[in-house]
Design a protein around this motif. Structure first.
Motif, PDB file in Angstrom:
ATOM      1  N   VAL A 131       0.810  -1.223   0.000  1.00 30.54           N
ATOM      2  CA  VAL A 131       0.000   0.000   0.000  1.00 30.54           C
ATOM      3  C   VAL A 131       0.842   1.271   0.000  1.00 30.54           C
ATOM      4  CG1 VAL A 131      -2.192  -0.846   0.922  1.00 30.54           C
ATOM      5  CG2 VAL A 131      -0.321  -0.339   2.489  1.00 30.54           C
ATOM      6  N   ILE A 132       2.108   1.117   0.355  1.00 33.49           N
ATOM      7  CA  ILE A 132       3.009   2.280   0.276  1.00 33.49           C
ATOM      8  C   ILE A 132       4.323   1.817  -0.370  1.00 33.49           C
ATOM      9  CG2 ILE A 132       2.114   3.742   2.156  1.00 33.49           C
ATOM     10  CD1 ILE A 132       4.054   2.374   4.052  1.00 33.49           C
ATOM     11  N   PRO A 133       5.072   2.740  -0.970  1.00 34.89           N
ATOM     12  CA  PRO A 133       6.326   2.343  -1.622  1.00 34.89           C
ATOM     13  C   PRO A 133       7.329   1.764  -0.622  1.00 34.89           C
ATOM     14  CG  PRO A 133       5.772   4.639  -2.084  1.00 34.89           C
ATOM     15  CD  PRO A 133       4.789   4.159  -1.073  1.00 34.89           C
ATOM     16  N   ALA A 134       8.201   0.905  -1.143  1.00 30.35           N
ATOM     17  CA  ALA A 134       9.208   0.250  -0.302  1.00 30.35           C
ATOM     18  C   ALA A 134      10.046   1.282   0.462  1.00 30.35           C
ATOM     19  CB  ALA A 134      10.099  -0.625  -1.176  1.00 30.35           C
ATOM     20  N   SER A 135      10.306   2.423  -0.189  1.00 26.26           N
ATOM     21  CA  SER A 135      11.136   3.442   0.484  1.00 26.26           C
ATOM     22  C   SER A 135      10.433   3.948   1.757  1.00 26.26           C
ATOM     23  CB  SER A 135      11.395   4.603  -0.464  1.00 26.26           C
ATOM     24  OG  SER A 135      10.157   5.117  -0.912  1.00 26.26           O
ATOM     25  N   GLU A 136       9.121   4.041   1.697  1.00 26.07           N
ATOM     26  CA  GLU A 136       8.383   4.515   2.886  1.00 26.07           C
ATOM     27  C   GLU A 136       8.381   3.454   3.982  1.00 26.07           C
ATOM     28  OE1 GLU A 136       4.833   6.558   2.968  1.00 26.07           O
ATOM     29  OE2 GLU A 136       5.226   7.775   1.213  1.00 26.07           O
ATOM     30  N   ILE A 137       8.266   2.203   3.556  1.00 24.19           N
ATOM     31  CA  ILE A 137       8.303   1.106   4.546  1.00 24.19           C
ATOM     32  C   ILE A 137       9.622   1.214   5.311  1.00 24.19           C
ATOM     33  CG2 ILE A 137       8.345  -1.433   4.841  1.00 24.19           C
ATOM     34  CD1 ILE A 137       5.855  -1.045   3.407  1.00 24.19           C
ATOM     35  N   GLU A 138      10.677   1.469   4.563  1.00 22.16           N
ATOM     36  CA  GLU A 138      12.002   1.591   5.166  1.00 22.16           C
ATOM     37  C   GLU A 138      12.006   2.734   6.192  1.00 22.16           C
ATOM     38  OE1 GLU A 138      15.148   0.433   6.359  1.00 22.16           O
ATOM     39  OE2 GLU A 138      13.979  -0.881   5.039  1.00 22.16           O
ATOM     40  N   CYS A 139      11.377   3.850   5.830  1.00 25.91           N
ATOM     41  CA  CYS A 139      11.336   5.002   6.758  1.00 25.91           C
ATOM     42  C   CYS A 139      10.563   4.650   8.034  1.00 25.91           C
ATOM     43  CB  CYS A 139      10.676   6.205   6.094  1.00 25.91           C
ATOM     44  SG  CYS A 139      11.638   6.860   4.748  1.00 25.91           S
ATOM     45  N   TYR A 140       9.448   3.931   7.889  1.00 28.39           N
ATOM     46  CA  TYR A 140       8.703   3.513   9.092  1.00 28.39           C
ATOM     47  C   TYR A 140       9.568   2.600   9.953  1.00 28.39           C
ATOM     48  CZ  TYR A 140       4.190   5.506   7.695  1.00 28.39           C
ATOM     49  OH  TYR A 140       3.175   6.380   7.386  1.00 28.39           O
ATOM     50  N   HIS A 141      10.290   1.687   9.287  1.00 28.47           N
ATOM     51  CA  HIS A 141      11.166   0.789  10.034  1.00 28.47           C
ATOM     52  C   HIS A 141      12.235   1.568  10.785  1.00 28.47           C
ATOM     53  CE1 HIS A 141      10.214  -3.332   9.820  1.00 28.47           C
ATOM     54  NE2 HIS A 141       9.975  -3.307   8.517  1.00 28.47           N
ATOM     55  N   GLU A 142      12.807   2.562  10.103  1.00 28.13           N
ATOM     56  CA  GLU A 142      13.831   3.396  10.738  1.00 28.13           C
ATOM     57  C   GLU A 142      13.258   4.065  11.979  1.00 28.13           C
ATOM     58  OE1 GLU A 142      17.163   4.072  10.620  1.00 28.13           O
ATOM     59  OE2 GLU A 142      16.927   2.235   9.452  1.00 28.13           O
ATOM     60  N   ALA A 143      12.035   4.602  11.839  1.00 28.95           N
ATOM     61  CA  ALA A 143      11.410   5.284  12.979  1.00 28.95           C
ATOM     62  C   ALA A 143      11.241   4.310  14.144  1.00 28.95           C
ATOM     63  CB  ALA A 143      10.059   5.866  12.555  1.00 28.95           C
ATOM     64  N   LEU A 144      10.800   3.091  13.838  1.00 29.57           N
ATOM     65  CA  LEU A 144      10.645   2.088  14.904  1.00 29.57           C
ATOM     66  C   LEU A 144      11.991   1.778  15.552  1.00 29.57           C
ATOM     67  CD1 LEU A 144       8.098  -0.440  13.328  1.00 29.57           C
ATOM     68  CD2 LEU A 144       7.696   1.197  15.140  1.00 29.57           C
ATOM     69  N   LYS A 145      13.001   1.665  14.711  1.00 31.58           N
ATOM     70  CA  LYS A 145      14.334   1.345  15.248  1.00 31.58           C
ATOM     71  C   LYS A 145      14.878   2.495  16.099  1.00 31.58           C
ATOM     72  CE  LYS A 145      15.941  -1.499  11.485  1.00 31.58           C
ATOM     73  NZ  LYS A 145      16.633  -1.208  10.253  1.00 31.58           N
ATOM     74  N   ASN A 146      14.374   3.699  15.852  1.00 33.25           N
ATOM     75  CA  ASN A 146      14.860   4.855  16.624  1.00 33.25           C
ATOM     76  C   ASN A 146      14.210   4.967  18.005  1.00 33.25           C
ATOM     77  OD1 ASN A 146      16.485   5.654  14.567  1.00 33.25           O
ATOM     78  ND2 ASN A 146      15.051   7.150  13.704  1.00 33.25           N
ATOM     79  N   THR A 147      13.122   4.223  18.231  1.00 42.43           N
ATOM     80  CA  THR A 147      12.383   4.428  19.495  1.00 42.43           C
ATOM     81  C   THR A 147      13.258   4.242  20.743  1.00 42.43           C
ATOM     82  OG1 THR A 147      11.493   2.163  19.368  1.00 42.43           O
ATOM     83  CG2 THR A 147      10.057   3.952  18.593  1.00 42.43           C
ATOM     84  N   PRO A 148      14.145   3.209  20.809  1.00 40.18           N
ATOM     85  CA  PRO A 148      14.936   3.077  22.044  1.00 40.18           C
ATOM     86  C   PRO A 148      15.790   4.317  22.313  1.00 40.18           C
ATOM     87  CG  PRO A 148      15.131   1.088  20.700  1.00 40.18           C
ATOM     88  CD  PRO A 148      14.406   2.095  19.870  1.00 40.18           C
ATOM     89  N   GLU A 149      16.388   4.864  21.260  1.00 37.06           N
ATOM     90  CA  GLU A 149      17.288   6.003  21.416  1.00 37.06           C
ATOM     91  C   GLU A 149      16.509   7.261  21.814  1.00 37.06           C
ATOM     92  OE1 GLU A 149      20.255   4.938  21.423  1.00 37.06           O
ATOM     93  OE2 GLU A 149      21.074   6.936  21.889  1.00 37.06           O
TER      94      GLU A 149
END
Ligand code: AGP
Length: 613
Positions: free
Chosen positions: A424-442
């Motif tokens: 439903v969204i481009p792969a590049s956006e999926i990557e950005c959501y993943h990055e945001a999730l990975k940033n939560t601990p920091e």
């Protein structure tokens, strides 16, 4: 809702001390009274009273008990006030049988009447006391202790976890589970433990067995035997190895478990990010193939479900109906559709209303259950088609903190996986959501490292205002509600978490000059409208405290105080703001409790796990 601990050993160790430490680790399950019994040379030694464990220990030296077998209990009163006489252990007329119990014996009134007519003398108002008298009754008729226990418990209806010992049985503890959690820990050949929860014996062993419903375990020093309650047949069980660290169950230098667990969130989030993708995929596939989707939970888990529902529905293309678990059956009894899927959230996996909701749904329709819990092998997992275990580690504080953020993160991982699967969204956006999730601990780590002073100042500022609001829109309503719940349970203040839009339909009439309103304001699609809401409350004299991203200008400028969350203002990070914004409100509740002299780990009238209706 009570905590049970038992130990039987052939080692030269103080069972009194170990039992006392055990119930201290279980105190979050109830803390209105406690008691310990040990067995030595054909006699039971009992110490018990009402009050907190530490105070009772000061008075009675709870750990000073002879023998190699002990049971200990910390209580959250259901039947009978929290008095000495009602505290556990409860005993029979002869004083030879002692029992500790978590749960409710629903048919205790009729059992008690029958036992009284048979000449039994009851001392307490508890439902628990029927059990030792039932066992005594059966033994008088010639049954062995073991057969008498089977006989007695088959007569008891309800939910219970019990541990039983007898003055003439120096090396046997009988443990029975029916819908109330019970685990057995073992140091082979030496010592065997039972407890309501694993952390209670974690300092001694990581090898444990999880009892199923309607099972009896007979604990002997360093060994254990399992039997089915109804058929009395042996059950073969595999041990599990828990890899929680010992200090996860201790305070580790923090003043309270709640504070420790707030600070553990970055690590808990990191571990949750490492949940195997295969498990997330199964969850996502089941959601994709379901006709209707419900999400259900209680308390903090319910708030996590509100945030999670928002994230998943964004990508799933189906509406997810949220429902408080206690309402599930009542509201759906005439309309639960076949082929539905129910997501059940529960940190403990033992909340009775959540279990009942999924059990009822399974019995009445062709449904699948997806569970997110923090406790491996908890009751809820037995009714589930697929389980994801959040990796928060043991949470002892009554207030759920790290289990909330890890639940939301888990649901977000599912949401992003669905987005990828549905394209439903481009792969590049999926990557950005993943990055945001990975940033939560920091992000959480940075916030916690730099804002304690600010939060403590706000608490001092708010000190005179007993009531105020947390307001927001969109996904952040979950944050507002969860922040409000933390304030109610820990700081004993009536703080309402509410929709900022809806607040105009009534609650705004409470606003006077200086009335505090905390706005949760990530710069998402609701931000522009939230500016209007801030203005409305400001115009009526409200004192505006805003939770915004660090670079925020507009709402920050309108606010008397701002709490800056160190994260970017893009849509990817906005979607994970329920995870990164909530630690500020957890800390606010924690320090507000301290300011009022309250113990954040022991909120009044509460127990961590609600196992009664
Ligand atoms: C959380 O701070 C509360 N103590 C409580 O609302 C809790 O979230 C609720 O009882 C549900 O518990 P569960 O997640 O173990 O099912």
């Amino acid at each position: 809702m009570c905590g049970i601990f038992g130990i039987v050993t052939n080692q030269n160790i103080s069972v009194g001390k170990i039992a006392l430490d055990g119930i201290k680790r279980l105190e979050y399950r109830g803390y209105d009274s406690c008691g310990i019994v040990s067995q030595h040379k054909g006699k039971l030694y009992i110490k018990k009273d009402s009050g907190k464990i530490d105070d009772i220990h000061k008075k009675m030296k709870l750990d000073d008990l002879p023998g190699k077998l002990a049971l200990a209990h910390t209580r959250w009163a259901t039947h009978g006030a929290p008095t000495k006489i009602n505290s556990h252990p409860q005993i029979d007329c002869s004083g030879k049988i002692a029992i500790i119990h978590n749960g409710i014996i629903e048919n205790f009134i009729e059992l008690k009447e029958h036992l009284i007519s048979n000449g039994h003398d009851f001392k307490s108002e508890t439902d628990t006391e029927v059990i030792p008298h039932l066992i005594e009754d059966a033994m008088k008729e010639g049954l062995s202790l073991r057969s008498a226990i089977f006989n007695a418990l088959k007569k008891c209806k309800g939910a219970y976890g019990v541990a039983i010992c007898h003055a003439d049985h120096p090396d046997e503890i009988f443990v029975v589970r029916k819908e109330s959690p019970l685990v057995v820990g073992i140091e082979e050949g030496k010592t065997t433990y039972c407890a309501s929860d694993i952390p209670a014996f974690l300092p001694y062993t990581q090898k444990c067995y999880i009892l199923d419903d309607d099972e009896i375990a007979i604990l002997r020093p360093g060994e254990v035997e399992f039997l089915e309650l109804n058929s009395e047949k042996k059950v073969k069980k595999n041990a599990i190895h828990v890899d929680w660290s010992i200090d996860a169950a201790e305070k580790g230098g923090y003043e309270h478990f709640m504070l420790k667990e707030i600070y553990e969130q970055p690590e808990a989030l990191k571990r949750t990010l490492a949940i195997p993708q295969a498990s997330i995929e199964i969850f996502a596939d089941m959601l994709l193939s379901a006709k209707n989707v419900y999400i259900t939970a209680a308390g903090t888990s319910y708030h996590a479900s509100l945030a999670g529902k928002f994230i998943i529905s964004k990508f799933l293309g189906k509406y997810i109906q949220e429902m408080e678990c206690s309402e599930f059956q009542t509201q759906l009894k005439d309309c639960l559709e076949q082929d539905s899927l129910i997501i059940a959230l529960s940190q403990s996996g033992e909340t009775v209303d959540t279990i009942e909701a999924v059990r009822w749904a399974k019995e009445n329709a062709n449904v699948k259950i997806l569970t997110i819990t923090n406790v491996v092998g908890s009751s809820l997992t037995r009714y589930s088609d697929h389980v994801i275990v959040t990796q928060a580690g043991p949470e002892i504080g009554v207030a759920a903190t790290k289990t909330y953020t890890t639940q939301v993160l888990t649901l977000a991982l599912v949401g992003i996986t669905i987005a990828r699967k549905r394209n439903v969204i481009p792969a590049s956006e999926i990557e950005c959501y993943h990055e945001a999730l990975k940033n939560t601990p920091e992000i959480v780590k940075n916030f916690l490292a730099n804002n304690i002073h600010l939060i403590r100042n706000i608490v001092k500022n708010l000190e005179k205002s007993l009531n105020f609001f947390f307001l927001s829109r969109g996904i952040s309503i979950a944050t507002a509600k969860e922040g409000g719940l933390k304030m109610k349970e820990i700081a004993c203040r009536f703080i309402e978490g509410y929709s900022a839009a809806h607040a105009k339909h009534g609650p705004i009439s409470l606003v006077r000059k200086g009335f505090p309103i905390i706005f949760i304001a990530p710069p998402d699609e609701t931000y522009q409208r939230l500016i209007g809401n801030v203005a409305e409350f400001k115009a009526r004299g409200g004192k505006i405290i805003s939770l915004v991203i660090q670079s925020d200008k507009i709402i920050a400028d309108m606010s008397n105080i701002t709490i800056p969350i160190p994260q970017p203002g893009d849509k990817y990070h906005n979607l994970i703001s329920p995870i990164t914004f909530i630690p500020a409100l957890q800390l606010l509740a924690y320090y507000a409790a301290l300011e009022q002299g309250l113990d954040p780990d022991k909120p009044q009238n509460l127990a961590k796990t609600v196992t009664v209706h």
